[in-house]
Design an enzyme around this catalytic site. Structure first.
Site, PDB file in Angstrom:
ATOM      1  N   HIS A 466       0.802  -1.230   0.000  1.00 29.31           N
ATOM      2  CA  HIS A 466       0.000   0.000   0.000  1.00 29.31           C
ATOM      3  C   HIS A 466       0.827   1.268   0.000  1.00 29.31           C
ATOM      4  CE1 HIS A 466      -3.969  -1.873   0.842  1.00 29.31           C
ATOM      5  NE2 HIS A 466      -3.213  -2.817   1.388  1.00 29.31           N
ATOM      6  N   LYS A 659      -8.283  13.770   5.016  1.00 28.57           N
ATOM      7  CA  LYS A 659      -7.374  12.618   5.007  1.00 28.57           C
ATOM      8  C   LYS A 659      -6.399  12.797   6.157  1.00 28.57           C
ATOM      9  CE  LYS A 659      -6.392  13.885   0.699  1.00 28.57           C
ATOM     10  NZ  LYS A 659      -6.509  12.622   0.012  1.00 28.57           N
ATOM     11  N   ARG A 660      -5.608  11.756   6.434  1.00 25.60           N
ATOM     12  CA  ARG A 660      -4.602  11.897   7.476  1.00 25.60           C
ATOM     13  C   ARG A 660      -3.691  13.076   7.179  1.00 25.60           C
ATOM     14  NH1 ARG A 660      -4.447   8.135  11.868  1.00 25.60           N
ATOM     15  NH2 ARG A 660      -2.354   8.975  12.209  1.00 25.60           N
ATOM     16  N   LYS A 665       1.051  14.363   1.773  1.00 24.42           N
ATOM     17  CA  LYS A 665      -0.279  14.711   1.263  1.00 24.42           C
ATOM     18  C   LYS A 665      -0.423  16.219   1.042  1.00 24.42           C
ATOM     19  CE  LYS A 665      -2.466  10.740   3.557  1.00 24.42           C
ATOM     20  NZ  LYS A 665      -3.173   9.923   2.559  1.00 24.42           N
ATOM     21  N   THR A 770      -8.458   6.939  -1.508  1.00 19.44           N
ATOM     22  CA  THR A 770      -9.822   6.436  -1.694  1.00 19.44           C
ATOM     23  C   THR A 770     -10.847   7.531  -1.377  1.00 19.44           C
ATOM     24  OG1 THR A 770      -9.484   5.387   0.464  1.00 19.44           O
ATOM     25  CG2 THR A 770      -9.528   3.939  -1.446  1.00 19.44           C
ATOM     26  N   LYS A 774     -14.609   8.490  -3.289  1.00 26.46           N
ATOM     27  CA  LYS A 774     -15.884   8.799  -2.614  1.00 26.46           C
ATOM     28  C   LYS A 774     -16.361  10.189  -3.002  1.00 26.46           C
ATOM     29  CE  LYS A 774     -13.989   6.061   1.070  1.00 26.46           C
ATOM     30  NZ  LYS A 774     -13.053   6.144   2.203  1.00 26.46           N
TER      31      LYS A 774
END
Ligand code: NBG
Length: 923
Positions: A466, A659-660, A665, A770, A774
């Site tokens: 992952h 998100k985290r 990110k 992900t 969504k």
């Protein structure tokens, strides 16, 4: 500008152009997103709990080693598929297993509550109110009503669970076991009644009993046994496994405390509080106190002369006890299961100490054991080499394997057929120790010769990677590993010895290659590399998105591609369940889709959504779409006002980055761009301001408690928000919200309300993502760097910017070794930093270590992508100015997302890796 293709990806990082894409002239890599894969027995003795007067005190702590065949067969209750008089495949129509058949059947029928209508449902709810909860109508509150309702639903799930296990036992198909150390399930009630097709009936029934169903839903606590995408993926996949009627179970750990609760201090700091989610009884779990397996830690090993075998004894023994959570499929009777293990001491306490009056010492060992499954490790994409974590991994995988093998042994098949009946999918490297554990069981306990055992083992496991981030790859310090699992280390040495032999044979004298590929990392200290063990012990390895799978093969697993061949590696692109992420969280949109398509079949065949693409041109459909989006935005605005006291403009662009918190990110890029926008607004004349588009930026996400820089980013976001949200001068042109304690339930409110999906990680660093899927399926337009969903949505629908994955290494190199000052790299960002340094958002010193990461090295290319990000936002502004065009793009995005259903992902796994088939329970 070079696009990333299969051919040039191997050439990283040489000869790449390093100029960022101009957002308008974005050149999408031509990647196909279709998955390339589509082409007991060891049972423990019956255990008793607590003190026993028949205990031989001198034997306490000493392992009891009984060869399997002499042990009593596993003791189970009469749930599920256990038939004590039969072994092997169970023929249901044959002899009744125990007692008088008529008596049994009459009794079973009497309990056959199958509530069809609201009254029937009300009957079962009231039954639980008066019996399970011991309450009465005059003594009810919402919590009790929720609990009774949940128990009523659970009854039906258990019935289906029993039917499914019985049916699968009778059919004896190949089974898939999904091992995941995280299960981010969220709430279960709404999902369960929707999957059962009984949402309306339950709503009716509870209303008649005096309760609003929505209120009951809010009483439920999230099962938050995961950090982020990896754990939520497991939850989506088990939903799809149930819906596709695959014979499969999930295995995990029953943490007493899930992911921490995130609080914010008045100065914007993240504070962590525990999440005691089991404090109220969890109505969704079924304790299986009779399903318990012995687990050993530490101890010593003695080899058995003239054999491959060894005896591992001594050390600490404890039990892993099973708790089941039934997972109903949609539009099927099939019900899957997540079996979670909880650590329990073998003995309640130490009798010697107790008898000697030393009460503290008497419970010490048991509390040590209890700690193992106490809490989820709160790291996402970051590995922490802690002993307790290795204990969790071993307890979970060993118990799962013992359970899986017990089921296999009931079939009375030889070990050589193991892979015909089971496949074990490892969700990341966390369960990799299972490879050594299966070897240990086969060699030491089942008398299978080493070579044969290895052949059997390597046909059973498949491994999903992952991440390519080096800080996330698990490697255990060898000394710690050896202390805890001495026999497993011996086996790993042997596995590595044979493996290195093969490498040496193929590439004689290539010591460097051997060093790179070895399962043991030499150095001081030495490490056990779990990803290498996972590859060597598996029959298939996959990444989770097309680009990610390619990068894996060209970077961290390159040597293994040369060794194993390309076919050994494959891709299965992630997916999300449309049941939770459309039907449940966006009921109005689901209704519109069902109404327009004339059926709800899209919920199990998401490709049907494509048939709605032409509706983008239908003015009435667009109107209906806009009304729904506005309603969802209002719902979120209410939450923001109530929870945060922030009033937002529902006509503004809702841009969500949820998100985290992680440097890769790049929440940084987003908050710096917000500051830039604020500065522009402040400078603008009233006339200029009239032409500007209003934005509401929404952030949510947790930072790992020890991740200083990520926590600093939260602090900056919160403090920037405070300044901007309170600046009356800028009107409602800009708002910034940080929603604390992000969870599945909060995501369900946020996602349907988003206009823009912010996916701006440094190219090549996010394996898949992900939340992007969504958000897109709910009609948010993608503002991002690299994303496979852009390919399906169509380039025209997306706002892409920044350097591409094949340029990143070169830019990084330049940032570190040929640095140019920030004001030349990005004059706009330099201005933003000056603004922060002027103290507008509080004491500037606080943020120094954050801005330093950009001034120096800028590993994540924040400065290099900043200008391009601003330009992409400008394009968003332009499209938003033409709302009809915006709605068209939103519709075209949402209905192109059929491929990102987790049903497609799971079917890809089933066909391309697992080799399992649908086994639908007859109606
Ligand atoms: C995460 C990736 C995401 C991906 C999820 C699920 C880990 C180690 N990786 O990009 O960062 O979507 O896994 O595959 O948590």
């Amino acid at each position: 500008m070079s696009a990333l293709t299969k051919d040039n990806v191997d050439k990283l990082p040489d000869a790449v152009s390093t100029s960022p894409r101009t957002p308008s002239a974005h050149h999408q890599p031509t990647l196909s997103r279709r998955s390339s894969v589509s082409a007991g027995g060891v049972a423990g003795q019956p255990h008793s709990y607590g003190p026993s007067h028949n205990v031989d005190v001198s034997q306490i702590g000493k392992p009891v080693h009984t060869p399997r065949k002499e042990r009593p067969s596993h003791q189970r209750s009469l749930t599920g598929s256990y038939f004590p008089t039969q072994r092997g495949v169970v023929g249901m129509e044959h002899e009744w297993p125990i007692g008088d058949e008529t008596t049994w059947k009459t009794a079973l029928d009497a309990n056959d509550v199958d509530p069809e209508d609201a009254q029937g449902v009300a009957n079962t709810v009231v039954h639980h109110i008066t019996t399970s909860l011991a309450r009465q109508a005059g003594n009810m509150d919402t919590l009790a009503a929720y609990q009774a309702t949940a128990l009523s639903v659970r009854d039906q799930l258990i019935k289906r669970w029993n039917e499914t296990t019985t049916y699968h036992t009778s059919r004896a198909p190949k089974r898939i076991y999904y091992l995941s150390i995280e299960w981010l399930i969220g709430r279960s009630l709404d999902n369960a009644v929707l999957n059962l097709g009984m949402r309306n009936t339950y709503e009716d029934a509870t209303r008649k009993l005096g309760f609003n169903f929505e209120d009951l839903l809010n009483e439920e606590r999230d099962a938050a046994l995961g950090n982020g995408g990896l754990g939520r993926l497991a939850a989506c996949y088990i939903d799809s496994m149930a819906t596709l009627c695959l014979p499969g179970w999930g295995y995990g750990l029953r943490y007493n405390y899930g992911i921490f609760k995130q609080l914010l201090s008045s100065t914007g700091e993240q504070l962590e509080a525990p999440d005691p989610w089991l404090d109220r009884e969890n109505p969704w779990e079924i304790p299986r106190l009779d399903v318990a397996y012995p687990i050993r830690f530490y101890g010593h090993v003695e080899s058995v002369p003239n054999s491959d075998k060894a005896v591992w004894q001594g050390g600490m023994e404890c039990l892993a006890v099973a708790y089941d959570t039934p997972i109903p499929g949609y539009a099927t009777k099939n019900c899957a299961n997540i079996r979670l293990w909880s650590a329990k001491p073998v003995q309640g306490f130490d009798l010697n100490s107790f008898n000697a009056g030393n009460y503290e010492a008497s419970v010490q060992a048991s509390s040590e054991v209890g700690n193992i499954t106490q809490v989820l490790y709160p790291n996402d994409n970051m590995y922490a080499g802690k002993l307790l974590r290795l204990q969790q991994q071993y307890l979970w995988t060993s118990a799962s394997l013992q359970d899986i093998l017990r089921r296999f042994l009931k079939l009375d098949k030889p070990w050589s057929q193991l892979s015909d009946f089971i496949c074990i999918q490892m969700n990341d490297t966390h369960p990799t120790i299972a490879i050594a554990e299966l070897m240990r069981i086969l060699v030491d306990e089942e008398d299978v010769p080493y070579d044969q055992a290895w052949k059997i083992t390597t046909k059973v496991f498949a491994y999903t990677n992952h991440t390519v981030l080096p800080e996330a790859l698990e490697k255990w310090e060898l000394s710690l590993f050896e202390k805890l699992l001495p026999r497993h280390l011996q086996l790993i040495y042997r596995i590595n010895y044979e493996f290195m032999g093969q490498v040496a044979k193929r590439w004689p004298n290539d010591m460097d290659r051997m060093r790179r590929m070895s399962i043991i990392e030499e150095g001081t200290p030495k490490y056990v590399r779990m990803a290498h063990l996972a590859i060597v012990g598996s029959f298939k390895v996959n990444g989770v998105a097309e680009l990610h799978s390619q990068l894996l093969q060209s970077t961290i697993f390159r040597d293994f591609v040369e060794f194993k061949g390309r076919d050994f590696f494959t891709n299965v692109t992630n997916g999300i369940t449309p049941r939770r992420w459309v039907l449940q969280c966006n009921p109005e949109l689901a209704e519109l889709v069902t109404h327009t398509l004339g059926s709800d079949q899209w919920l199990t065949n998401a490709q049907l959504l494509r048939n709605l693409l032409p509706m983008a041109e239908d003015v009435n459909f667009r109107k209906a779409w806009d009304v729904i989006k506005k309603n969802n935005k209002r719902r979120l605005a209410d939450v923001l006002e109530e929870e945060l006291g922030i009033l937002v403009n529902v006509d503004s662009i809702f841009a969500c980055q949820i998100k985290r918190m992680h440097e890769y990110k790049r929440q940084t890029l987003n908050i710096f761009a917000i500051i830039h926008r604020y500065m522009q607004i402040k400078k603008a004349t009233p006339e200029e301001r009239k032409k500007m588009q209003p934005w509401t930026f929404i952030f949510a996400g947790k930072a790992a408690p020890g991740y200083y820089i990520a926590k600093l980013v939260i602090r900056l976001i919160v403090n920037v928000g405070k300044v901007i949200n309170n600046d009356l001068d800028i009107g409602d042109l800009l708002n910034v919200c940080f929603i604390p304690d992000y969870s599945v339930s909060i995501a369900e409110v946020l996602i349907p309300a988003a206009d823009v999906s912010v996916q701006i990680s440094t190219a090549g660093t996010e394996a898949s993502g992900t939340s992007n899927m969504k958000l897109a399926i709910n009609g948010a337009l993608l503002l991002g760097t690299v994303d496979e969903i852009a390919e399906d949505a169509g380039e025209d629908q997306c706002f892409m910017f920044g350097h591409l994955a094949d340029q990143v290494q070169q830019v990084r190199f330049n940032n570190s070794y040929n640095p140019i000052p920030l004001d030349q790299r990005s004059p706009e960002l330099a201005e933003v930093f000056k603004y922060i340094e002027s103290g507008v958002f509080g004491d500037a010193h606080i943020y120094e270590s954050l801005t330093k990461t950009v001034y120096e090295h800028d590993y994540y290319l924040v400065s290099n992508d900043f200008g391009s990000y601003l330009a992409a936002q400008k394009l968003v502004d332009d499209v938003w100015a033409n709302r009809d065009e915006w709605t068209k793009k939103a519709i075209l995005t949402a209905f192109a997302m059929g491929d990102f259903s987790s049903d497609r992902s799971v079917q890809d796994y089933a066909d391309g890796i697992w080799g399992v088939e649908s086994e639908r329970v007859p109606e």
